[in-house]
Design a protein around this motif. Sequence first.
Motif, short mmCIF file in Angstrom:
data_model
loop_
_atom_site.label_atom_id
_atom_site.label_comp_id
_atom_site.label_asym_id
_atom_site.label_seq_id
_atom_site.Cartn_x
_atom_site.Cartn_y
_atom_site.Cartn_z
N SER A 1 -42.09 -22.80 -68.36
CA SER A 1 -42.55 -21.54 -67.82
C SER A 1 -42.20 -21.61 -66.33
CB SER A 1 -44.05 -21.39 -68.03
OG SER A 1 -44.72 -22.53 -67.53
N SER B 1 -44.35 -24.41 -64.29
CA SER B 1 -44.50 -25.48 -65.28
C SER B 1 -45.49 -26.53 -64.78
CB SER B 1 -43.15 -26.14 -65.54
OG SER B 1 -42.73 -26.81 -64.37
N LYS C 1 -35.75 -19.79 -59.74
CA LYS C 1 -35.35 -19.01 -60.92
C LYS C 1 -33.85 -18.72 -60.94
CE LYS C 1 -37.88 -15.55 -62.44
NZ LYS C 1 -38.70 -14.35 -62.38
N ARG D 1 -49.73 -28.81 -78.03
CA ARG D 1 -49.45 -27.74 -77.06
C ARG D 1 -50.75 -27.39 -76.35
NH1 ARG D 1 -45.90 -23.01 -76.08
NH2 ARG D 1 -47.31 -21.45 -75.23
N ASP E 1 -52.61 -24.95 -73.52
CA ASP E 1 -52.49 -23.67 -72.83
C ASP E 1 -53.44 -23.66 -71.64
OD1 ASP E 1 -52.90 -20.97 -72.09
OD2 ASP E 1 -52.13 -20.33 -74.05
N SER F 1 -53.19 -21.09 -69.32
CA SER F 1 -52.85 -19.80 -68.71
C SER F 1 -54.07 -19.10 -68.11
CB SER F 1 -52.14 -18.90 -69.71
OG SER F 1 -52.93 -18.75 -70.86
N PRO G 1 -50.49 -18.38 -64.53
CA PRO G 1 -49.85 -17.39 -65.38
C PRO G 1 -48.83 -18.01 -66.32
CG PRO G 1 -49.98 -16.60 -63.13
CD PRO G 1 -50.46 -18.01 -63.11
N GLU G 2 -48.96 -17.72 -67.58
CA GLU G 2 -48.07 -18.22 -68.65
C GLU G 2 -47.98 -19.74 -68.71
OE1 GLU G 2 -44.21 -16.31 -68.62
OE2 GLU G 2 -45.15 -14.48 -67.89
N GLY G 3 -49.00 -20.40 -68.19
CA GLY G 3 -48.94 -21.87 -68.11
C GLY G 3 -49.24 -22.56 -69.43
N PHE G 4 -48.32 -23.42 -69.81
CA PHE G 4 -48.58 -24.26 -70.99
C PHE G 4 -47.82 -25.57 -70.83
CE2 PHE G 4 -44.58 -22.32 -71.94
CZ PHE G 4 -43.88 -23.33 -72.59
N ILE H 1 -46.65 -17.07 -58.29
CA ILE H 1 -46.10 -16.13 -59.28
C ILE H 1 -45.75 -14.80 -58.61
CG2 ILE H 1 -48.22 -14.97 -60.13
CD1 ILE H 1 -45.47 -16.44 -62.37
#
Length: 380
Positions: A9, A12, A30, A106, A108, A110, A114-117, A209
């Motif tokens: 992500s 990360s 990015k 896995r 999570d 988040s 944000p969108e963190g895993f 983010i």
Amino acid sequence: MSGSYNAHSVLSASGAYRWMACTLSAMLEKDFDNVTSTFAEEGTAAHDLSEHKLKKALKMRSKKPNSQYQNDEMDEMTDLYVEYCLSIIEKMKESCPDLQILIEQRLDFSNYVPEGFGTGDLIVVGNKTLHVIDLKYGKGIEVSSYRNPQMMLYALGALSLFDMLYDIEQVVMTIVQPRVGNFSTYELSVSELMDWAENELKPKAELAIRGEGDYCAGSHCRFCRAKDVCRARAMKNLELMKHEFANPDLLSDEEVAEIIGLADELSKWASDVYTYASALAINEGKEWTGFKVVEGRSRRKYTDEEAVAAKAKEAGYNDIYKKALISITEMEKLMGKKTFKELLSDYVKKPKGKLTLVPESDKRQAVELITQEFQIEDEN
Ligand code: SF4
């Protein structure tokens, strides 16, 4: 497993050390490819093998993975990791027979990022304690678990899975880095972890983010995809060189000590920029003013050692072995240059040297690089 080996992500877990220190790096990165390295592939192979071994040891179903990277060392090191994990599990079982054990889980996080895993190599829960264990197969840098953000993020992910069920109070995070004999453990309470998550992690993740905050260069730059061409990193290193010294003639002991302290970071930066410029020049024909690409030096090699030995013996040279056939330089000395050339020149070759970017003033001739793309004719 360390987050660096799987899908990423933007924020990360493996990069948290960097993006928390330099929030703007998350968005800057990015635009750069996430180039995989043989070290990363080796790490993935070690994780797959240790997952399999651990599952087998715990009587869980698992198929042995295959990888070109598996070797005796990997076998031995993954055994060490599994032994360590089993020792933790056994110890916890003494006081809590009903443990929760999760392998390659896995996680999570988040709620905070944000969108963190990420993926936890081993999570063990029982007796109000959460254990997070992470295998690091690299041996370049010894990694400490002390307030390690990657581990703390995994712990947050694991807590969100189990806290309601197990009433966890303590978190124990361990990094196992068997190739450097590093077993680093850090323990903190759930309330300390939550305090960090709310007051440090969350605000930094929100800045990162949104692409806000500041650039901040430091040792974490080493893991940044933008590191070769990042202006903030360059400015910081160039700033170090502008240092004004008091005595115009000689450096004082304090100044020498100060320079030594800065030298490591400076040389890493210079080497990153050189590697970046070389790769573009050699692979894509990019021209850098004042520089050219030449063939590096190479060493002569025998093309056929048996034929060399036969030729030398036929000419009366018998003293040509030490442990193996003597080197080209020794052979040349033994025979003299002229005889060596007459007898053996057909059996010696000089491989092409590695292409190298050097200053224009270098005596070697520039290499013609083929950069144009070949057009493939349409066969139809
Ligand atoms: S190289 Fe360093 S300063 Fe530049 S964006 Fe990356 S982490 Fe930040």
